[in-house]
Design an enzyme around this catalytic site. Structure first.
Site, PDB file in Angstrom:
ATOM      1  N   THR A 121      19.999 134.910 -85.054  1.00 35.76           N
ATOM      2  CA  THR A 121      19.606 133.050 -84.472  1.00 35.76           C
ATOM      3  C   THR A 121      18.151 132.334 -85.193  1.00 35.76           C
ATOM      4  O   THR A 121      17.553 133.429 -85.113  1.00 35.76           O
ATOM      5  CB  THR A 121      19.859 132.435 -83.278  1.00 35.76           C
ATOM      6  OG1 THR A 121      18.975 133.253 -82.691  1.00 35.76           O
ATOM      7  CG2 THR A 121      21.678 132.731 -82.265  1.00 35.76           C
ATOM      8  N   GLU A 135      26.705 131.881 -83.080  1.00 30.49           N
ATOM      9  CA  GLU A 135      27.190 132.019 -82.756  1.00 30.49           C
ATOM     10  C   GLU A 135      28.821 132.177 -82.343  1.00 30.49           C
ATOM     11  O   GLU A 135      29.685 133.121 -81.863  1.00 30.49           O
ATOM     12  CB  GLU A 135      27.195 132.014 -81.245  1.00 30.49           C
ATOM     13  CG  GLU A 135      25.652 133.066 -80.463  1.00 30.49           C
ATOM     14  CD  GLU A 135      24.737 131.780 -80.661  1.00 30.49           C
ATOM     15  OE1 GLU A 135      24.513 131.003 -82.119  1.00 30.49           O
ATOM     16  OE2 GLU A 135      23.724 131.754 -80.427  1.00 30.49           O
ATOM     17  N   LYS A 178      15.969 111.746 -71.455  1.00 29.86           N
ATOM     18  CA  LYS A 178      16.442 111.338 -69.511  1.00 29.86           C
ATOM     19  C   LYS A 178      15.143 110.226 -69.479  1.00 29.86           C
ATOM     20  O   LYS A 178      14.534 110.847 -69.468  1.00 29.86           O
ATOM     21  CB  LYS A 178      16.451 112.520 -68.869  1.00 29.86           C
ATOM     22  CG  LYS A 178      17.095 113.784 -69.568  1.00 29.86           C
ATOM     23  CD  LYS A 178      17.220 115.156 -68.202  1.00 29.86           C
ATOM     24  CE  LYS A 178      18.270 115.534 -69.453  1.00 29.86           C
ATOM     25  NZ  LYS A 178      17.565 116.947 -70.174  1.00 29.86           N
ATOM     26  N   TRP A 212      21.262 108.964 -70.093  1.00 27.61           N
ATOM     27  CA  TRP A 212      20.607 110.047 -71.012  1.00 27.61           C
ATOM     28  C   TRP A 212      20.655 109.281 -72.420  1.00 27.61           C
ATOM     29  O   TRP A 212      21.861 107.930 -72.704  1.00 27.61           O
ATOM     30  CB  TRP A 212      21.431 110.688 -71.468  1.00 27.61           C
ATOM     31  CG  TRP A 212      21.467 111.770 -70.117  1.00 27.61           C
ATOM     32  CD1 TRP A 212      20.537 111.791 -69.319  1.00 27.61           C
ATOM     33  CD2 TRP A 212      22.272 113.188 -70.283  1.00 27.61           C
ATOM     34  NE1 TRP A 212      20.559 113.150 -68.625  1.00 27.61           N
ATOM     35  CE2 TRP A 212      21.425 113.963 -69.278  1.00 27.61           C
ATOM     36  CE3 TRP A 212      22.971 113.812 -71.214  1.00 27.61           C
ATOM     37  CZ2 TRP A 212      22.096 115.896 -68.882  1.00 27.61           C
ATOM     38  CZ3 TRP A 212      23.340 114.735 -70.766  1.00 27.61           C
ATOM     39  CH2 TRP A 212      22.782 116.146 -69.728  1.00 27.61           C
TER      40      TRP A 212
HETATM   41  P1  ADP Z   1      20.243 127.908 -84.616  1.00 24.25           P
HETATM   42  O1  ADP Z   1      20.838 128.173 -83.645  1.00 24.25           O
HETATM   43  O2  ADP Z   1      19.594 129.422 -84.628  1.00 24.25           O
HETATM   44  O3  ADP Z   1      19.233 126.320 -84.652  1.00 24.25           O
HETATM   45  P2  ADP Z   1      23.012 127.385 -85.644  1.00 24.25           P
HETATM   46  O4  ADP Z   1      23.399 127.039 -86.976  1.00 24.25           O
HETATM   47  O5  ADP Z   1      23.723 128.640 -84.759  1.00 24.25           O
HETATM   48  O6  ADP Z   1      21.133 127.261 -85.852  1.00 24.25           O
HETATM   49  O7  ADP Z   1      22.551 126.307 -84.512  1.00 24.25           O
HETATM   50  C1  ADP Z   1      23.689 125.488 -84.281  1.00 24.25           C
HETATM   51  C2  ADP Z   1      23.720 124.165 -83.475  1.00 24.25           C
HETATM   52  O8  ADP Z   1      23.299 122.976 -84.807  1.00 24.25           O
HETATM   53  C3  ADP Z   1      24.732 124.216 -82.898  1.00 24.25           C
HETATM   54  O9  ADP Z   1      24.748 124.066 -81.346  1.00 24.25           O
HETATM   55  C4  ADP Z   1      24.552 122.150 -82.660  1.00 24.25           C
HETATM   56  O10 ADP Z   1      23.014 121.778 -81.881  1.00 24.25           O
HETATM   57  C5  ADP Z   1      24.088 122.081 -83.903  1.00 24.25           C
HETATM   58  N1  ADP Z   1      24.828 121.614 -85.440  1.00 24.25           N
HETATM   59  C6  ADP Z   1      25.723 122.054 -85.802  1.00 24.25           C
HETATM   60  N2  ADP Z   1      26.039 121.473 -86.329  1.00 24.25           N
HETATM   61  C7  ADP Z   1      26.411 120.059 -86.143  1.00 24.25           C
HETATM   62  C8  ADP Z   1      27.348 119.498 -86.150  1.00 24.25           C
HETATM   63  N3  ADP Z   1      27.837 118.667 -87.478  1.00 24.25           N
HETATM   64  N4  ADP Z   1      26.332 117.915 -86.064  1.00 24.25           N
HETATM   65  C9  ADP Z   1      25.053 118.254 -84.598  1.00 24.25           C
HETATM   66  N5  ADP Z   1      24.338 119.372 -84.450  1.00 24.25           N
HETATM   67  C10 ADP Z   1      25.218 120.369 -85.291  1.00 24.25           C
END
Ligand code: ADP
Length: 542
Positions: A186, A331, A439, A444
């Site tokens: 990650t 993940e 918040k 929210w």
């Molecule tokens: P990192 O967590 O390392 O930034 P990831 O690609 O695993 O890399 O990130 C996943 C996160 O990205 C998700 O948990 C979410 O918060 C965000 N995310 C992914 N796709 C979308 C989307 N279409 N809209 C909003 N948030 C998104």
């Protein structure tokens, strides 16, 4: 009583065998670090993947040893995807945008034995190699005569000499489909990055799911351009899915600016492209400036961050390109949901359809999801109630690499860290990342909603919303804005732009103009750095 069907394990080698045999002349086109356009096909990729397997045998690499890549999207990277995992080693994709110290930390944590790198990254490797004692072999992804001279990197060979010395005959081993295939960390926005170790089984099931019609809908008639990097969650599984479907693959190499991507789409008649919103922002900027049109592009997959409404409508209305909004995580391999409409939503008027299209979409079969409150109680699917989003399924993490005993799961579900709603038809919408949600006075505010309004203003290139401490309301949102080159916009003009688009109490209290919004290693806005930059800032009137 067991079923009486053949028990073939789901192995990545079966994908390359399928691709070679059933669509061997399917094209793979890459813009290279060398600057030229390179063409190959699945037959040649399969042949060279077998040579890689032999080269790893020659290096005496045992099963499960890690082979890392530090590379752009291209055919050599694709060959490594199959050659490394197919021969039962673990492909570890390194993110070159990480800080050198973090890179060395990850190489050591993963105990990489071999590292293959694009020559763009020679200075990076020269800076870290002495801190990476587990690496026995460094491979520069280039021809023998292009090997960087005097780099000081020990045990360095050129990729072409390394695999060129090997036979292209090799029998892929057969082993348990639950064996590890690949490793991706990650991006570690907080603390050290965490390793996610995919298996052959999870990768194959995920690849099939990517191809589904209500997923990315890939076929042998498509030409797909993964702009999303192969070092970021296996380019959303597209290299494997392309082998399943037999579509043409087009790789951008290091050139991800608007002009280069546009030329590649047109030159190779790309039908489907995939990437994060920041990439599409650059492409649209280039097209708008030049009054350009697409001649082949039918769809774009947008994920990684929320797709701003203005981006979706521009793609659809101006360019006739369908946007597939998708959501997932490292993940989750990463695919979780894709927003494709059912007949019921197609029957809505345009505004109604747009509202649905902006959601992150429905769970791909294989992924189960739910939203829960702070006490873990499941919340209704009414499209309004928001809660913590949890997921489970065969391509979702069980535990992080080398973190045995510390399960991230809650009663078998993986907490995504996202806050979301789910409507009665199963369309999920991310409200925010739980750590970014603002918040304010017990309510929210979604930072995504605040950003989307600003992003719809023609003068705004990028907008990030963060919460600032407030004595009465706990937190109030402000919007940090980078303007398009040459554009002008005042604080008052932007705040007036919010009127009627969002509730008054959700409207930001202030606008801060910056030359650029900091982006992380995967092209996402780095709110942590932004908050650092804003240290000392106080809200108006506080
Ligand atoms: P990192 O967590 O390392 O930034 P990831 O690609 O695993 O890399 O990130 C996943 C996160 O990205 C998700 O948990 C979410 O918060 C965000 N995310 C992914 N796709 C979308 C989307 N279409 N809209 C909003 N948030 C998104």
């Amino acid at each position: 009583m067991l079923g009486q069907m053949q028990n073939h394990p789901l192995l990545i080698s079966s994908l390359i065998e399928h691709a070679e045999r059933h669509h061997g002349d399917g094209e793979i086109v890459s813009r290279r670090v060398e600057g030229d356009i390179h063409r190959t096909n699945w037959v040649t990729v399969a042949k060279r993947a077998r040579q890689i397997a032999n080269a790893l045998d020659a290096e005496k690499l045992a099963p499960n040893e890690r082979v890392a890549t530090l590379a752009w999207n291209g055919y050599r990277h694709l060959e490594l995807y199959f050659g490394v995992s197919g021969s039962q080693r673990v492909l570890h994709t390194l993110n070159p945008r990480l800080h050198p110290q973090q890179l060395a930390w990850i190489i050591n944590h993963a105990e990489d034995s071999v590292v293959c790198f694009d020559t763009t990254f020679t200075p990076l490797i020269a800076a870290v190699h002495s801190k990476c004692p587990t690496v026995k072999r460094w491979v520069a992804l280039c021809d023998a005569d292009k090997l960087p001279a005097d780099s000081g990197i020990p045990n360095l060979v050129s990729y072409e000499a390394w695999l060129g010395a090997q036979s292209s005959t090799y029998s892929w081993p057969v082993f348990d489909e639950n064996t590890a295939s690949s490793l991706c960390y990650t991006s570690g926005t907080t603390g050290n990055p965490k390793g996610v170790l995919y298996s052959h089984r999870s990768s194959l099931l995920h690849a099939y799911a990517v191809v589904f019609p209500d997923s990315l809908n890939l076929s042998a008639r498509d030409a797909i351009l993964p702009v999303v990097p192969m070092f970021h969650v296996n380019a959303w599984g597209l290299p494997y899915a392309a082998a399943v479907a037999g579509c043409k693959l087009v790789f951008p190499g290091p050139a991800m600016d608007g002009k280069s991507i546009y030329e590649l789409i047109e030159g190779e008649q790309v039908s489907m492209a995939a990437g994060v919103p920041t990439v599409w922002q650059m492409l649209l900027g280039h097209m708008q400036a030049g009054g350009l049109k697409f001649s082949s592009l039918k769809g774009t997959v947008i994920g990684g961050s929320a797709c701003p409404p203005a981006m979706l409508t521009t793609f659809q209305d101006t360019y006739g390109v369908e946007v597939l909004h998708a959501w997932g995580m490292t993940e989750m391999s990463p695919l979780g949901t894709v927003c494709t409409l059912k007949n019921k939503q197609l029957a809505l008027d345009e505004a109604g359809r747009l509202k649905v299209r902006l959601k992150q979409g429905r769970a791909v079969c294989g992924v189960d999801m739910k939203i829960v409150d702070g006490a873990g109680k499941e919340l209704p699917w009414d499209g309004r109630t928001y809660g913590d989003l949890l997921v489970r399924g065969p391509w979702i993490i069980d535990q992080y690499f080398k973190a045995e005993g510390a399960s991230p799961l809650v009663d078998g579900w993986f907490p995504t860290g996202d806050v979301a709603t789910i409507d009665a038809d199963g369309f999920m919408q991310i409200t925010d990342r739980s750590k970014d949600v603002i918040k304010s006075g017990g309510e929210w505010i979604s930072s995504i909603d605040v950003e989307n309004v600003a992003m719809a203003h023609p003068a705004v290139a990028m907008a990030a919303c963060v919460g600032m401490p407030h004595p009465k309301w706990d937190e109030r949102p402000i919007v940090v804005v980078a303007l398009k080159p040459g554009a002008e916009l005042s604080r008052e003009e932007l705040l007036a732009f919010y009127e009627g688009k969002i509730a008054k109490w959700q409207t930001p209290d202030d606008v801060v103009f910056v030359p650029a919004i900091p982006l992380g290693a995967t092209g996402k806005m780095m709110k942590v750095s932004l908050r650092e930059q804003l240290k000392g800032y106080t809200l108006p009137g506080v």
